[in-house]
Write a protein that holds these residues in place. Structure first.
Motif, PDB file in Angstrom:
ATOM      1  N   LYS A 130       5.428   5.343   5.924  1.00 16.16           N
ATOM      2  CA  LYS A 130       4.254   6.208   5.794  1.00 16.16           C
ATOM      3  C   LYS A 130       3.822   6.757   7.152  1.00 16.16           C
ATOM      4  CE  LYS A 130       1.874   5.153   1.493  1.00 16.16           C
ATOM      5  NZ  LYS A 130       0.847   4.337   0.843  1.00 16.16           N
ATOM      6  N   GLN A 135       4.623   0.787   4.926  1.00 19.06           N
ATOM      7  CA  GLN A 135       3.684   1.235   5.970  1.00 19.06           C
ATOM      8  C   GLN A 135       4.427   1.927   7.107  1.00 19.06           C
ATOM      9  OE1 GLN A 135       2.019  -2.670   6.561  1.00 19.06           O
ATOM     10  NE2 GLN A 135       0.173  -2.216   5.380  1.00 19.06           N
ATOM     11  N   SER A 189       1.784  11.194  -6.398  1.00 17.72           N
ATOM     12  CA  SER A 189       1.608  11.027  -4.953  1.00 17.72           C
ATOM     13  C   SER A 189       0.157  10.697  -4.619  1.00 17.72           C
ATOM     14  CB  SER A 189       2.073  12.282  -4.209  1.00 17.72           C
ATOM     15  OG  SER A 189       3.491  12.371  -4.269  1.00 17.72           O
ATOM     16  N   GLY A 190      -0.772  11.222  -5.436  1.00 20.59           N
ATOM     17  CA  GLY A 190      -2.175  10.876  -5.249  1.00 20.59           C
ATOM     18  C   GLY A 190      -2.420   9.399  -5.530  1.00 20.59           C
ATOM     19  N   ASP A 237       3.417  10.654   7.584  1.00 18.76           N
ATOM     20  CA  ASP A 237       2.120  11.192   8.002  1.00 18.76           C
ATOM     21  C   ASP A 237       2.245  12.203   9.140  1.00 18.76           C
ATOM     22  OD1 ASP A 237       0.834   9.756   6.094  1.00 18.76           O
ATOM     23  OD2 ASP A 237       0.090   8.184   7.431  1.00 18.76           O
ATOM     24  N   SER A 280      -0.071   6.947  -5.445  1.00 18.43           N
ATOM     25  CA  SER A 280       0.727   6.042  -4.606  1.00 18.43           C
ATOM     26  C   SER A 280       0.534   6.274  -3.114  1.00 18.43           C
ATOM     27  CB  SER A 280       2.212   6.215  -4.939  1.00 18.43           C
ATOM     28  OG  SER A 280       2.636   7.534  -4.579  1.00 18.43           O
ATOM     29  N   GLY A 281       0.097   7.478  -2.733  1.00 21.25           N
ATOM     30  CA  GLY A 281       0.045   7.814  -1.317  1.00 21.25           C
ATOM     31  C   GLY A 281       1.416   8.031  -0.710  1.00 21.25           C
ATOM     32  N   TRP A 282       2.394   8.246  -1.558  1.00 20.00           N
ATOM     33  CA  TRP A 282       3.782   8.390  -1.105  1.00 20.00           C
ATOM     34  C   TRP A 282       4.243   9.804  -1.448  1.00 20.00           C
ATOM     35  CZ3 TRP A 282       6.322   5.012   1.839  1.00 20.00           C
ATOM     36  CH2 TRP A 282       7.718   5.117   1.953  1.00 20.00           C
TER      37      TRP A 282
END
Lengths: 133, 82
Positions: free
Chosen positions: B51, B48, A65-66, B55, A68-70
Protein backbone atom coordinates in the motif's frame (compact mmCIF):
# COMPACT_ATOMS: atom_id res chain seq x y z
CA UNK A 1 -28.70 -1.72 -8.46
CA UNK A 2 -27.41 1.22 -6.43
CA UNK A 3 -23.80 1.70 -5.38
CA UNK A 4 -24.80 0.99 -1.78
CA UNK A 5 -26.37 -2.30 -2.81
CA UNK A 6 -23.20 -3.27 -4.68
CA UNK A 7 -21.12 -2.35 -1.64
CA UNK A 8 -23.41 -4.40 0.60
CA UNK A 9 -23.17 -7.35 -1.76
CA UNK A 10 -19.37 -7.15 -1.73
CA UNK A 11 -19.23 -6.93 2.06
CA UNK A 12 -21.56 -9.91 2.37
CA UNK A 13 -19.52 -11.93 -0.11
CA UNK A 14 -16.38 -11.25 1.94
CA UNK A 15 -18.15 -12.17 5.17
CA UNK A 16 -19.94 -15.27 3.96
CA UNK A 17 -17.17 -16.91 1.95
CA UNK A 18 -14.10 -17.97 3.85
CA UNK A 19 -11.99 -17.75 0.70
CA UNK A 20 -13.24 -14.98 -1.57
CA UNK A 21 -11.49 -13.92 -4.75
CA UNK A 22 -12.42 -10.80 -6.70
CA UNK A 23 -11.04 -11.11 -10.20
CA UNK A 24 -11.35 -10.09 -13.83
CA UNK A 25 -13.23 -12.90 -15.53
CA UNK A 26 -13.94 -16.23 -13.88
CA UNK A 27 -11.70 -19.07 -12.64
CA UNK A 28 -12.77 -20.95 -15.78
CA UNK A 29 -12.12 -17.98 -18.04
CA UNK A 30 -9.82 -15.43 -16.42
CA UNK A 31 -9.75 -12.16 -18.34
CA UNK A 32 -6.35 -10.97 -17.10
CA UNK A 33 -3.00 -12.65 -16.41
CA UNK A 34 -2.88 -11.42 -12.82
CA UNK A 35 -6.33 -12.79 -12.07
CA UNK A 36 -5.40 -16.04 -13.80
CA UNK A 37 -2.35 -16.48 -11.58
CA UNK A 38 -4.26 -15.77 -8.38
CA UNK A 39 -7.07 -18.20 -9.20
CA UNK A 40 -4.47 -20.66 -10.51
CA UNK A 41 -2.75 -20.66 -7.11
CA UNK A 42 -6.04 -21.41 -5.36
CA UNK A 43 -6.81 -24.12 -7.91
CA UNK A 44 -3.40 -25.69 -7.34
CA UNK A 45 -4.08 -25.80 -3.60
CA UNK A 46 -7.40 -27.51 -4.27
CA UNK A 47 -9.31 -25.21 -1.93
CA UNK A 48 -12.91 -24.25 -2.36
CA UNK A 49 -13.32 -20.58 -3.01
CA UNK A 50 -15.89 -18.13 -4.21
CA UNK A 51 -15.01 -15.88 -7.10
CA UNK A 52 -16.63 -12.72 -8.33
CA UNK A 53 -16.03 -11.21 -11.74
CA UNK A 54 -15.66 -7.45 -11.33
CA UNK A 55 -15.89 -6.68 -15.04
CA UNK A 56 -19.69 -6.63 -15.61
CA UNK A 57 -20.04 -3.23 -13.91
CA UNK A 58 -17.23 -0.70 -13.25
CA UNK A 59 -18.90 0.20 -9.96
CA UNK A 60 -18.00 -3.24 -8.54
CA UNK A 61 -14.33 -2.37 -8.72
CA UNK A 62 -14.88 1.13 -7.34
CA UNK A 63 -16.89 -0.12 -4.39
CA UNK A 64 -14.50 -3.01 -3.75
CA UNK A 65 -11.49 -0.70 -3.63
CA UNK A 66 -13.45 1.56 -1.29
CA UNK A 67 -14.10 -1.39 1.04
CA UNK A 68 -10.58 -2.83 0.89
CA UNK A 69 -8.41 0.24 0.32
CA UNK A 70 -6.63 -1.78 -2.34
CA UNK A 71 -6.47 -0.30 -5.85
CA UNK A 72 -5.88 -3.30 -8.10
CA UNK A 73 -7.54 -6.56 -9.12
CA UNK A 74 -7.39 -9.41 -8.16
CA UNK A 75 -8.03 -9.21 -4.43
CA UNK A 76 -8.07 -12.26 -2.20
CA UNK A 77 -9.87 -12.29 1.13
CA UNK A 78 -9.57 -15.09 3.68
CA UNK A 79 -11.70 -15.08 6.83
CA UNK A 80 -12.89 -11.59 5.99
CA UNK A 81 -9.37 -10.15 5.76
CA UNK A 82 -7.61 -8.87 2.66
CA UNK A 83 -4.65 -11.15 2.00
CA UNK A 84 -3.41 -9.30 -1.06
CA UNK A 85 -3.29 -8.93 -4.80
CA UNK A 86 -1.63 -11.26 -7.27
CA UNK A 87 1.96 -10.47 -6.22
CA UNK A 88 1.33 -11.26 -2.56
CA UNK A 89 -0.85 -14.29 -3.35
CA UNK A 90 1.85 -15.71 -5.61
CA UNK A 91 4.63 -15.00 -3.10
CA UNK A 92 2.63 -16.68 -0.36
CA UNK A 93 1.76 -19.58 -2.64
CA UNK A 94 5.39 -20.19 -3.51
CA UNK A 95 6.57 -19.90 0.09
CA UNK A 96 3.87 -22.25 1.40
CA UNK A 97 2.31 -19.50 3.54
CA UNK A 98 -0.91 -19.57 1.55
CA UNK A 99 -1.32 -23.32 2.04
CA UNK A 100 -0.71 -22.80 5.75
CA UNK A 101 -3.23 -19.97 5.95
CA UNK A 102 -5.84 -22.08 4.18
CA UNK A 103 -5.04 -25.22 6.14
CA UNK A 104 -4.15 -27.39 3.14
CA UNK A 105 -1.11 -29.35 2.04
CA UNK A 106 1.41 -27.49 -0.07
CA UNK A 107 1.34 -29.14 -3.52
CA UNK A 108 4.45 -30.23 -5.37
CA UNK A 109 5.66 -26.96 -6.88
CA UNK A 110 7.33 -28.77 -9.72
CA UNK A 111 3.94 -28.67 -11.35
CA UNK A 112 2.36 -25.60 -12.84
CA UNK A 113 -0.85 -24.49 -11.16
CA UNK A 114 -3.71 -26.53 -12.52
CA UNK A 115 -5.75 -24.87 -15.21
CA UNK A 116 -9.05 -26.13 -13.86
CA UNK A 117 -10.37 -25.92 -10.32
CA UNK A 118 -9.95 -29.24 -8.56
CA UNK A 119 -13.12 -28.63 -6.62
CA UNK A 120 -16.23 -26.89 -7.80
CA UNK A 121 -16.18 -23.18 -7.30
CA UNK A 122 -19.17 -21.77 -5.53
CA UNK A 123 -21.35 -20.22 -8.13
CA UNK A 124 -23.53 -17.86 -6.19
CA UNK A 125 -21.38 -14.70 -6.05
CA UNK A 126 -20.92 -14.82 -9.81
CA UNK A 127 -24.67 -14.27 -9.90
CA UNK A 128 -23.94 -10.62 -9.20
CA UNK A 129 -23.49 -10.33 -12.91
CA UNK A 130 -27.17 -11.09 -13.43
CA UNK A 131 -28.40 -8.90 -10.62
CA UNK A 132 -26.98 -5.88 -12.34
CA UNK A 133 -29.21 -6.20 -15.37
CA UNK B 1 2.86 8.26 -20.38
CA UNK B 2 4.94 7.28 -17.35
CA UNK B 3 8.37 5.74 -17.76
CA UNK B 4 10.13 3.20 -15.57
CA UNK B 5 12.64 5.89 -14.59
CA UNK B 6 9.87 8.24 -13.56
CA UNK B 7 8.26 5.58 -11.39
CA UNK B 8 11.62 4.76 -9.80
CA UNK B 9 12.29 8.43 -9.02
CA UNK B 10 8.89 8.90 -7.46
CA UNK B 11 9.24 5.82 -5.26
CA UNK B 12 12.72 6.94 -4.19
CA UNK B 13 11.35 10.38 -3.30
CA UNK B 14 8.55 8.83 -1.24
CA UNK B 15 10.85 6.34 0.48
CA UNK B 16 14.22 8.04 0.92
CA UNK B 17 17.11 5.61 1.06
CA UNK B 18 15.15 2.81 -0.60
CA UNK B 19 16.79 0.58 -3.16
CA UNK B 20 14.37 0.73 -6.11
CA UNK B 21 14.33 -1.12 -9.39
CA UNK B 22 11.52 -0.59 -11.90
CA UNK B 23 11.12 -2.26 -15.26
CA UNK B 24 8.59 -1.65 -18.00
CA UNK B 25 7.47 -5.23 -18.50
CA UNK B 26 5.88 -4.80 -21.91
CA UNK B 27 7.76 -1.78 -23.24
CA UNK B 28 4.41 -0.05 -23.64
CA UNK B 29 4.72 2.41 -20.76
CA UNK B 30 1.75 1.02 -18.85
CA UNK B 31 2.78 -2.31 -17.27
CA UNK B 32 5.51 -2.11 -14.66
CA UNK B 33 7.31 -4.29 -12.17
CA UNK B 34 8.80 -2.56 -9.15
CA UNK B 35 11.18 -4.16 -6.67
CA UNK B 36 11.85 -2.12 -3.56
CA UNK B 37 14.11 -2.73 -0.59
CA UNK B 38 13.46 -0.25 2.22
CA UNK B 39 13.81 0.01 5.98
CA UNK B 40 10.39 1.63 5.98
CA UNK B 41 8.89 -1.84 5.45
CA UNK B 42 10.23 -3.07 8.80
CA UNK B 43 7.43 -4.33 10.98
CA UNK B 44 4.77 -3.86 8.30
CA UNK B 45 2.64 -6.61 6.78
CA UNK B 46 2.99 -7.26 3.06
CA UNK B 47 -0.34 -5.53 2.52
CA UNK B 48 0.91 -2.40 4.30
CA UNK B 49 4.19 -2.51 2.38
CA UNK B 50 2.46 -2.72 -0.98
CA UNK B 51 0.00 0.00 0.00
CA UNK B 52 2.91 2.35 0.69
CA UNK B 53 3.92 1.91 -2.94
CA UNK B 54 0.39 2.14 -4.36
CA UNK B 55 -0.09 5.35 -2.38
CA UNK B 56 2.78 6.97 -4.29
CA UNK B 57 0.74 6.71 -7.48
CA UNK B 58 -2.85 7.02 -6.24
CA UNK B 59 -5.42 6.91 -9.02
CA UNK B 60 -2.75 6.46 -11.67
CA UNK B 61 -2.71 2.76 -10.77
CA UNK B 62 -5.52 1.41 -12.88
CA UNK B 63 -5.38 4.56 -15.00
CA UNK B 64 -2.22 5.53 -16.87
CA UNK B 65 -0.41 2.74 -15.03
CA UNK B 66 -2.49 -0.26 -16.08
CA UNK B 67 -0.57 -2.72 -13.98
CA UNK B 68 2.01 -2.36 -11.26
CA UNK B 69 3.53 -5.55 -9.96
CA UNK B 70 5.31 -5.03 -6.65
CA UNK B 71 7.90 -6.92 -4.67
CA UNK B 72 8.91 -5.45 -1.34
CA UNK B 73 11.68 -6.46 1.02
CA UNK B 74 13.36 -5.14 4.11
CA UNK B 75 17.16 -4.74 4.00
CA UNK B 76 17.56 -7.63 6.47
CA UNK B 77 15.60 -10.07 4.35
CA UNK B 78 17.25 -8.92 1.13
CA UNK B 79 20.61 -9.51 2.83
CA UNK B 80 19.70 -13.13 3.49
CA UNK B 81 20.35 -13.82 -0.14
CA UNK B 82 16.97 -15.47 -0.46
Amino acid sequence: MTNDEIKGFIENAIKENRVMLFMKGTPQQPACGFSMRASGALNALGVKYAALDILPDPRIREELSGVSGWPTIPQLFVDGELVGGSDIVLEMFESGELAELLGVEQPDLGEEPAAEPEQPVQQRPIGLENRLN
Amino acid sequence: MPSADELRTRIEEALPGADVNVIDTTGGGDHFRAEIVSERFDGLTRIQQHKLIYDVFGDEVGGAIHALSIKTETPTRAGDGR
